[in-house]
Design a protein around this motif. Structure first.
Motif, short mmCIF file in Angstrom:
data_model
loop_
_atom_site.label_atom_id
_atom_site.label_comp_id
_atom_site.label_asym_id
_atom_site.label_seq_id
_atom_site.Cartn_x
_atom_site.Cartn_y
_atom_site.Cartn_z
N CYS A 91 0.82 -1.34 -0.20
CA CYS A 91 0.07 0.02 0.18
C CYS A 91 0.49 1.57 0.06
O CYS A 91 1.54 1.66 0.99
CB CYS A 91 -1.05 -0.29 1.02
SG CYS A 91 -2.10 0.83 1.10
N VAL A 92 0.67 2.24 -0.91
CA VAL A 92 1.14 3.13 -1.33
C VAL A 92 0.71 4.35 -1.44
O VAL A 92 -0.57 4.87 -1.90
CB VAL A 92 2.44 3.29 -2.27
CG1 VAL A 92 2.79 3.90 -2.51
CG2 VAL A 92 3.34 1.93 -2.45
N TRP A 97 -4.04 12.29 -0.67
CA TRP A 97 -5.51 11.88 -1.51
C TRP A 97 -5.32 11.19 -2.27
O TRP A 97 -6.97 10.61 -2.61
CB TRP A 97 -6.58 13.26 -1.87
CG TRP A 97 -6.46 14.03 -0.23
CD1 TRP A 97 -5.99 15.39 -0.50
CD2 TRP A 97 -7.28 13.90 0.64
NE1 TRP A 97 -6.31 16.00 0.45
CE2 TRP A 97 -7.04 15.36 1.45
CE3 TRP A 97 -8.22 12.97 1.02
CZ2 TRP A 97 -7.62 15.21 2.99
CZ3 TRP A 97 -8.42 13.15 2.48
CH2 TRP A 97 -8.29 14.83 3.37
N ASN A 98 -4.12 10.70 -2.64
CA ASN A 98 -4.50 9.34 -3.66
C ASN A 98 -3.19 8.45 -3.48
O ASN A 98 -2.73 8.85 -2.00
CB ASN A 98 -3.62 9.49 -4.78
CG ASN A 98 -4.22 8.90 -6.11
OD1 ASN A 98 -5.11 7.63 -6.26
ND2 ASN A 98 -3.83 9.54 -7.16
N LEU A 108 -5.81 -1.40 -6.02
CA LEU A 108 -6.79 -0.28 -5.93
C LEU A 108 -6.34 1.18 -6.15
O LEU A 108 -5.96 0.83 -4.92
CB LEU A 108 -7.54 -1.41 -5.15
CG LEU A 108 -9.38 -0.02 -4.79
CD1 LEU A 108 -10.62 -0.35 -5.95
CD2 LEU A 108 -9.34 -0.40 -3.49
N PRO A 109 -6.42 1.76 -6.53
CA PRO A 109 -5.80 3.06 -7.13
C PRO A 109 -7.08 3.91 -6.16
O PRO A 109 -8.20 3.64 -6.45
CB PRO A 109 -5.40 3.59 -8.40
CG PRO A 109 -5.69 3.02 -9.19
CD PRO A 109 -6.81 1.39 -8.70
N ALA A 113 -7.37 3.29 -1.27
CA ALA A 113 -6.18 3.01 -1.16
C ALA A 113 -5.13 4.21 -0.79
O ALA A 113 -4.59 3.91 1.07
CB ALA A 113 -5.21 2.52 -2.21
N ALA A 114 -5.47 5.45 0.10
CA ALA A 114 -4.77 6.15 0.53
C ALA A 114 -5.17 5.95 1.63
O ALA A 114 -4.51 6.36 2.83
CB ALA A 114 -4.56 7.77 0.38
N PHE A 115 -6.65 6.46 2.23
CA PHE A 115 -7.19 5.78 3.18
C PHE A 115 -6.29 4.44 4.45
O PHE A 115 -6.82 4.58 5.62
CB PHE A 115 -8.96 5.92 3.17
CG PHE A 115 -9.38 5.46 5.16
CD1 PHE A 115 -9.52 6.83 5.81
CD2 PHE A 115 -10.16 3.86 5.20
CE1 PHE A 115 -10.18 6.01 6.93
CE2 PHE A 115 -10.50 4.08 5.83
CZ PHE A 115 -10.59 4.51 6.95
N VAL A 116 -6.37 3.53 3.33
CA VAL A 116 -5.82 2.22 3.66
C VAL A 116 -4.30 2.80 4.65
O VAL A 116 -3.84 1.83 5.59
CB VAL A 116 -6.45 1.06 2.76
CG1 VAL A 116 -5.24 -0.31 3.13
CG2 VAL A 116 -7.47 0.92 2.69
N LYS A 117 -3.62 3.49 3.68
CA LYS A 117 -2.51 3.13 4.20
C LYS A 117 -1.89 4.08 5.27
O LYS A 117 -1.19 3.98 6.02
CB LYS A 117 -1.72 4.42 2.89
CG LYS A 117 -0.54 4.58 2.86
CD LYS A 117 1.09 3.49 3.74
CE LYS A 117 2.03 4.18 3.52
NZ LYS A 117 3.40 2.98 3.79
#
Length: 157
Positions: A91-92, A97-98, A108-109, A113-117
Motif C-alpha cells: 500500500c503506497v 488523497w491518492n 486498487l488505486p 487506498a490512501a485511506f487504507v495506507k
C-alpha cells in the motif's frame, strides 16, 4: 557485524551463506536473517509486510527454541500461511488523497487506498505501543490475508 553470544561474522559473508527455510543462517541455529537481508528459497517481494511476517516467524522460532533447542521448526512461511508463499501486500501513498493498494494480482488505486495506507500506519503504530484493539485487528487482518491468499492460490492451480 558482531552478534551476541560470541557470534562474530561479516555481513557480506552472511549474505553469501545459504539461508535455510527455517530462517537460520548457515548452520547457526540461533542466528536468523529477516526482512530485507533475508534470502529465502521462495522468492518474495521485499516489502514492509514480508519483513513483518519474517519477524513474526523468527519471534516464534526463538520462543520455541528457548523451550527446546532441539525443536524442529516448520519452514517459513508455512508456519504462518500454511503455504510456501506469502501474499503480495503493498500500500503506497501517492500524496495525501491518492494511493495504490495491491493484494496479489489485484490493484486498487485512489482515495480509498490512501485511506487504507493511513489506517495501516496509525493502527500498526498503536499496536506496537500495546493497544489491544489494534493488536486484535491486525491479527484478524493477517488471518484474513492468509485465507484470501490460500483461496487465490487454489483458484490458480
Amino acid at each position: 557485524w558482531g552478534g551476541g553470544g560470541g557470534v562474530n561474522f561479516s555481513f557480506s559473508r552472511m549474505m553469501q551463506e545459504t539461508q535455510r527455510p527455517d530462517m537460520n543462517v548457515g548452520r547457526r541455529k540461533t542466528v536468523f536473517a529477516v526482512g530485507d537481508v533475508m534470502v529465502h528459497p521462495q522468492p518474495e517481494a521485499k516489502t514492509a509486510y514480508t519483513a513483518d511476517l519474517s519477524g513474526d516467524y523468527v519471534a516464534r522460532a526463538i520462543k520455541t527454541l528457548s523451550l527446546d533447542m532441539n525443536a524442529r521448526l516448520k519452514p517459513y512461511p508455512q508456519l504462518l500461511t500454511g503455504l510456501d508463499t506469502v501474499p503480495l501486500v503493498t500500500c503506497v501513498s501517492l500524496g495525501a488523497w491518492n494511493g495504490i493498494l495491491v493484494f496479489n494480482n489485484f490493484a486498487l488505486p485512489g482515495i480509498f487506498a490512501a485511506f487504507v495506507k493511513w489506517l495501516i500506519f496509525s493502527s500498526k503504530t498503536r499496536q506496537l505501543r500495546g493497544n489491544a484493539a489494534c493488536d486484535l485487528a491486525w491479527r484478524l487482518a493477517e488471518s484474513a490475508s492468509f485465507l484470501l491468499h490460500r483461496l487465490d492460490q487454489a483458484r490458480r492451480s
